[in-house]
Design an enzyme around this catalytic site. Structure first.
Site, short mmCIF file in Angstrom:
data_model
loop_
_atom_site.label_atom_id
_atom_site.label_comp_id
_atom_site.label_asym_id
_atom_site.label_seq_id
_atom_site.Cartn_x
_atom_site.Cartn_y
_atom_site.Cartn_z
N ASP A 1 -10.13 -48.53 86.34
CA ASP A 1 -11.50 -48.85 85.99
C ASP A 1 -11.76 -48.54 84.54
O ASP A 1 -11.10 -47.68 83.99
CB ASP A 1 -12.36 -47.83 86.74
CG ASP A 1 -13.32 -48.45 87.68
OD1 ASP A 1 -14.27 -47.75 88.01
OD2 ASP A 1 -13.12 -49.61 88.06
N LYS B 1 -9.74 -56.53 83.14
CA LYS B 1 -9.06 -57.67 82.51
C LYS B 1 -8.49 -58.67 83.51
O LYS B 1 -7.76 -59.57 83.14
CB LYS B 1 -7.94 -57.17 81.61
CG LYS B 1 -8.46 -56.44 80.39
CD LYS B 1 -7.38 -56.22 79.37
CE LYS B 1 -7.89 -55.33 78.24
NZ LYS B 1 -6.87 -54.37 77.83
#
Ligand code: SAH
Length: 404
Positions: free
Chosen positions: A194, A216
Site C-alpha cells: 500500500d 501501480k
C-alpha cells in the site's frame, strides 16, 4: 563454569514451581508456552500467576512447599525468597535425580535458565559462564539482529506455506509493525503493498521477493481492489506465500474484509495479523489519549471520505450530539462540511481539534484549532483529526532518545 545445553520438550510434563513471586512470574509463561503442566506451590502469588491459576492454565497449591511436592515433576524451579526453602527443594530434587533450577543461587544450582529469545521459529539460549548480565546483553544483540534481518539463514525444513497473510503494518513508523507481522513479512515471497505502508519495511526485503505496488496496478476493466484480490489469490494458488501489507490495521477502512473474502472464496489459506491503527496511534503520537478516565468514556472513528449527506453512512448528528472523542480518517477534503454537521448536531463550535499529519513518522506535524475553524485550518493528507476534550488536553511529550 560450563553447561551442557539441552532443549526440554515439556509438553504434558509436570513442572513444579515453588514460589509465586516475580521470578516465577517471569518463568511460568514460557513453561506454559512449552506445554508444561505447571504446578505452583506458594502461599502468595503475583497477579499474573493468580490469573493463570484462575484461568485453569496452571494448578496453584496455595501453601508452603513440603517434602514430596516434586515427586511427579520432571523439572523443578525453586524460586522462593527464602534460600533455605530453595535449598531444601533443590536437595530433594537432586535426591530424586530431577533437574532443578535454583533462582537465588546460580552456584548452588544444578540447572540454569538461559537468557532466551525467539524469532520466526528460531530460539536462541545464551549462557555466559554464570554471568547473567552478559548473557542477557548477548541475547539482546542476537535478538535485535534476528529482528532486523541482519542475522538469518535459509530455512531447510519448513518452506513457507502457500497462502496469504493480511498484515497491518502500523501507522507509519516501520518499528510499529507487530512481531508477527514482521516475521511473516520476512517469509514472504510476494508482497502486495500500500502507499501508506512504511517504505522501510519494503526496503529490507530480499531481491528475490516480488513486490507488487497496489497503487501501480493497471485497473483495466476492474477496480484496483479487484486487481489486488486477483494478484493475491493468483500468486497463492501458484504456491507462493503472499503478504498483503497495509497501513495501520487492515480492518479499519482498509478493505481487509474484501481481501479476506476473496481468499476464502478461492480456498486460499489466510491469516489476519492486526496492526496498530492510525486512528489510535496517530492521536497517541501527538500526546492525545483517545479516552481519559473521568473525562471521556467513548471514542468514535469515522471516515470523512464521503461528505455528510445522503451518501454517508455516518450519523454525524448523533456524533455531534455526543461528547465523546471523534477521530476522523480520510477527512482532509471534507473537514469543513463535517465540522458543520457536528456543530449542527450539537457539538460546541469551540470544541478542541488537533490535526495530526504523518503521525509517527519523522514528518509528523500537529495543528490545532477549534471545530468552527476546522474547514479553514490548513491540513494535508495523511491526517488524523481528533475532536473533543481529549484534544484540548494534548500532552507535550518530553523528548526521548528516539527523537532524532
Ligand atoms: N487502515 C488504516 C487507515 C486507512 S484509511 C489504519 O488503520 O490506520 C487512510 C487514512 O488513515 C488516511 O487518510 C489518514 O486519515 C489515516 N492515516 C493513515 N496513516 C496515517 C499517518 N501516519 N498519519 C496520519 N493519518 C494517517
Amino acid at each position: 563454569m560450563s553447561v551442557y545445553e539441552v532443549g526440554l520438550r515439556l509438553r504434558g510434563k509436570t513442572v513444579l514451581v515453588v514460589g509465586g513471586g516475580s521470578i516465577a512470574g517471569r518463568r511460568v509463561p514460557r513453561l506454559l508456552a512449552a506445554g508444561a503442566r505447571v504446578r505452583l506451590v506458594a502461599p502468595e502469588a503475583t497477579t499474573t500467576l493468580t490469573d493463570y491459576a484462575a484461568a485453569g492454565e496452571l494448578r496453584w497449591e496455595r501453601r508452603e512447599w513440603r517434602s514430596g511436592d516434586g515427586d511427579d515433576a520432571w523439572f523443578v524451579l525453586a524460586a522462593t525468597d527464602d534460600p533455605a526453602v530453595n535449598a531444601a527443594v533443590a536437595a530433594e530434587a537432586e535426591a530424586a535425580r530431577t533437574w532443578c533450577v535454583r533462582a537465588d543461587d546460580a552456584e548452588a544450582s544444578d540447572a540454569w535458565t538461559l537468557a532466551q529469545t525467539a524469532f520466526d521459529g528460531v530460539s536462541v539460549a545464551v549462557s555466559a559462564s554464570g554471568d547473567p548480565r552478559r548473557a542477557a546483553s548477548i541475547r539482546d544483540a542476537i535478538g535485535a539482529a534476528l529482528h532486523a534481518g541482519d542475522l538469518d539463514a535459509p530455512r531447510t525444513r519448513t518452506a513457507p506455506r502457500a497462502g496469504v497473510a493480511l498484515v497491518g503494518a502500523g501507522p507509519g513508523d516501520a518499528d510499529l509493525i507487530t512481531l508477527r507481522g514482521l516475521e511473516l513479512l520476512r517469509r514472504a515471497e510476494v508482497v502486495v503493498s500500500d502507499r501508506l505502508a512504511p517504505q522501510e519495511l519494503l526496503d529490507m526485503l530480499g531481491d528475490d521477493v516480488e513486490i507488487v505496488d497496489a497503487a501501480k496496478l493497471p485497473y483495466g476493466r476492474h477496480t484496483t481492489q479487484e486487481q489486488i484480490n486477483a494478484v493475491m489469490v493468483e500468486r497463492a494458488l501458484e504456491g507462493k506465500f503472499v503478504v498483503r501489507l497495509k497501513g495501520g490495521d487492515g480492518f479499519v477502512f482498509g478493505r481487509g474484509a474484501e481481501e479476506l473474502d476473496a481468499c476464502v472464496e478461492a480456498g486460499v489459506p489466510v491469516e489476519v495479523v492486526p496492526g496498530l491503527s492510525s486512528s489510535i496511534a496517530g492521536p497517541a503520537a501527538a500526546g492525545i489519549p483517545v479516552t481519559e478516565r473521568g473525562v471521556v468514556h467513548d471514542f468514535t472513528v469515522a471516515t470523512g471520505h464521503v461528505p455528510p449527506g445522503p451518501q454517508s453512512k455516518v450519523n454525524w448528528e448523533a456524533l455531534g450530539a455526543g461528547n465523546g472523542t471523534v477521530v476522523l480518517l480520510m477527512a482532509v477534503k471534507n473537514r469543513g462540511a463535517i465540522a458543520e454537521a457536528l456543530i449542527a448536531g450539537g457539538r460546541s463550535p469551540d470544541a478542541a481539534v488537533r490535526i495530526v499529519e504523518n503521525a509517527t513518522t519523522k514528518n509528523q506535524t500537529v495543528r490545532e484549532c477549534v471545530l468552527s475553524d476546522l474547514g479553514v485550518t490548513e491540513a494535508h493528507h495523511p491526517a488524523v483529526i481528533v475532536i473533543g476534550d481529549v484534544a484540548a488536553r494534548a500532552r507535550t511529550l518530553p523528548r526521548t532518545d528516539r527523537d532524532r
